[in-house]
Design an enzyme around this catalytic site. Structure first.
Site, PDB file in Angstrom:
ATOM      1  N   PRO A   9      53.765  16.741  -1.008  1.00 38.55           N
ATOM      2  CG  PRO A   9      54.008  18.317  -2.964  1.00 38.55           C
ATOM      3  CD  PRO A   9      53.513  17.072  -2.451  1.00 38.55           C
ATOM      4  CG  ASN A  10      54.587  22.175   0.761  1.00 42.62           C
ATOM      5  OD1 ASN A  10      55.503  22.516   1.267  1.00 42.62           O
ATOM      6  ND2 ASN A  10      53.965  22.416  -0.513  1.00 42.62           N
ATOM      7  NE  ARG A  17      50.469  23.522   3.142  1.00 38.48           N
ATOM      8  CZ  ARG A  17      49.964  22.847   2.348  1.00 38.48           C
ATOM      9  NH1 ARG A  17      49.544  21.577   2.492  1.00 38.48           N
ATOM     10  NH2 ARG A  17      49.856  23.342   0.989  1.00 38.48           N
ATOM     11  CE1 TYR A  22      45.244  22.086   2.671  1.00 40.28           C
ATOM     12  CE2 TYR A  22      46.807  23.926   3.257  1.00 40.28           C
ATOM     13  CZ  TYR A  22      46.056  23.086   2.628  1.00 40.28           C
ATOM     14  OH  TYR A  22      46.405  23.203   1.230  1.00 40.28           O
ATOM     15  CG  ASN A  71      46.653  15.192   0.583  1.00 39.94           C
ATOM     16  OD1 ASN A  71      46.747  15.727  -0.352  1.00 39.94           O
ATOM     17  ND2 ASN A  71      45.883  15.573   1.468  1.00 39.94           N
ATOM     18  CB  ALA A  74      51.158  21.299  -4.808  1.00 39.04           C
ATOM     19  CD  GLU A  95      42.361  13.066  -6.196  1.00 39.94           C
ATOM     20  OE1 GLU A  95      41.472  12.189  -7.038  1.00 39.94           O
ATOM     21  OE2 GLU A  95      42.374  14.297  -6.288  1.00 39.94           O
ATOM     22  CG  HIS A  97      42.359  16.492  -2.255  1.00 34.80           C
ATOM     23  ND1 HIS A  97      43.470  16.750  -2.424  1.00 34.80           N
ATOM     24  CD2 HIS A  97      41.859  15.995  -3.416  1.00 34.80           C
ATOM     25  CE1 HIS A  97      44.049  16.325  -3.728  1.00 34.80           C
ATOM     26  NE2 HIS A  97      43.177  15.823  -4.219  1.00 34.80           N
ATOM     27  CB  ILE A  98      43.037  18.259   4.268  1.00 37.70           C
ATOM     28  CG1 ILE A  98      43.719  17.406   4.746  1.00 37.70           C
ATOM     29  CG2 ILE A  98      42.677  18.861   5.726  1.00 37.70           C
ATOM     30  CD1 ILE A  98      45.277  17.283   5.138  1.00 37.70           C
ATOM     31  CB  SER A  99      41.284  22.290   1.721  1.00 40.05           C
ATOM     32  OG  SER A  99      41.999  22.049   0.455  1.00 40.05           O
ATOM     33  NE  ARG A 104      42.637  26.093  -0.930  1.00 37.26           N
ATOM     34  CZ  ARG A 104      43.628  25.461  -0.625  1.00 37.26           C
ATOM     35  NH1 ARG A 104      43.655  23.968  -0.267  1.00 37.26           N
ATOM     36  NH2 ARG A 104      44.673  26.196  -0.386  1.00 37.26           N
ATOM     37  NE  ARG A 108      44.780  25.826  -3.962  1.00 34.10           N
ATOM     38  CZ  ARG A 108      46.110  25.586  -3.706  1.00 34.10           C
ATOM     39  NH1 ARG A 108      46.647  24.146  -3.415  1.00 34.10           N
ATOM     40  NH2 ARG A 108      46.747  26.755  -3.245  1.00 34.10           N
TER      41      ARG A 108
HETATM   42  C1  DQA Z   1      45.474  19.513  -0.510  1.00 35.60           C
HETATM   43  C2  DQA Z   1      44.912  20.646  -1.690  1.00 35.60           C
HETATM   44  C3  DQA Z   1      45.926  20.809  -2.753  1.00 35.60           C
HETATM   45  O1  DQA Z   1      45.514  21.627  -3.643  1.00 35.60           O
HETATM   46  C4  DQA Z   1      47.275  21.531  -1.853  1.00 35.60           C
HETATM   47  O2  DQA Z   1      48.122  21.675  -2.821  1.00 35.60           O
HETATM   48  C5  DQA Z   1      47.626  20.659  -0.885  1.00 35.60           C
HETATM   49  C6  DQA Z   1      46.774  20.081   0.057  1.00 35.60           C
HETATM   50  C7  DQA Z   1      44.477  19.089   0.656  1.00 35.60           C
HETATM   51  O3  DQA Z   1      44.662  18.052   1.358  1.00 35.60           O
HETATM   52  O4  DQA Z   1      43.388  19.959   1.009  1.00 35.60           O
HETATM   53  O5  DQA Z   1      48.844  20.652  -0.628  1.00 35.60           O
HETATM   54  O6  DQA Z   1      45.757  18.108  -1.274  1.00 35.60           O
END
Ligand code: DQA
Length: 143
Positions: A9-10, A17, A22, A71, A74, A95, A97-99, A104, A108
Site C-alpha cells: 500500500p501507498n 509521497r 522515500y 515490499n 505498512a 523483504e 524497505h526503502i526507508s 523510525r 515499524r
Molecule cells: C516501507 C516502510 C513501511 O513502514 C511503510 O509503511 C511503507 C514503506 C519502506 O519501503 O520503507 O509504506 O515499507
C-alpha cells in the site's frame, strides 16, 4: 531467470509521497531502469493497496518465479496473512524497505515478513530492489 516485484500500500505514490523519506522517483520510472539494467531477467511487477490482492499475487507467482522482491509496506507490520503466505510458497522472498524502518517509529520495528524471508534489505532507498536482484542472480550462479 524470472523475478517478481510486489509492492504494498501507498507505494503507488512513490515520487510524491513523503519525498524526504522515500525520494522523488516514481516506481514506474525506477522499474524501467531496472529492466534495462538486467536484460537477462524476466520481471513481473504488481502493486496493490489491498492485503488480499497482495496475498493472491504472491500465491500466483510463488510456484513459478525464481524469487520475489516484496515490499509489503505498512502490511509488513500487521499482516499474519502475508507472512503465512510466504511460508506456503516455493519461491524465496527478499523483504525490501526503502526507508530504514528501525530508525523510525517503534511499530515499524516489527515485521511479519522477516521470519519467512530469505533476507532483508532495509534503508538503502530504491537501490534496495537492485541489490535484491543482484543477490538472486548471485545465488543462482553459485547454486
Ligand atoms: C516501507 C516502510 C513501511 O513502514 C511503510 O509503511 C511503507 C514503506 C519502506 O519501503 O520503507 O509504506 O515499507
Amino acid at each position: 531467470m524470472k523475478l517478481a516485484i510486489i509492492n504494498g500500500p501507498n507505494l503507488n505514490l512513490l515520487g510524491s509521497r513523503e519525498p524526504g523519506i522515500y525520494g522523488t522517483q516514481t516506481f514506474e520510472s525506477y522499474y524501467e531502469e531496472l529492466q534495462i539494467a538486467f536484460p537477462q531477467v524476466s520481471f513481473q511487477y504488481f502493486q496493490s493497496n489491498i492485503e488480499g490482492e497482495i496475498i493472491d499475487a504472491i500465491q500466483k507467482v510463488g510456484f513459478d518465479v525464481d524469487g520475489i522482491l516484496l515490499n509489503a509496506a505498512a502490511y509488513t507490520h500487521t499482516s499474519v496473512g502475508i507472512g503465512d503466505c510466504i511460508k506456503a510458497i516455493d519461491a524465496p522472498v527478499i523483504e525490501i524497505h526503502i526507508s530504514n524502518t528501525f530508525a523510525r517509529e517503534d511499530f515499524r520495528h516489527t515485521s511479519f515478513i522477516t521470519p519467512a524471508a530469505k533476507g532483508v534489505i532495509v534503508g538503502l532507498g530504491m537501490d534496495g530492489y537492485r541489490l535484491g536482484v543482484e543477490s538472486f542472480i548471485q545465488q543462482k550462479k553459485s547454486s
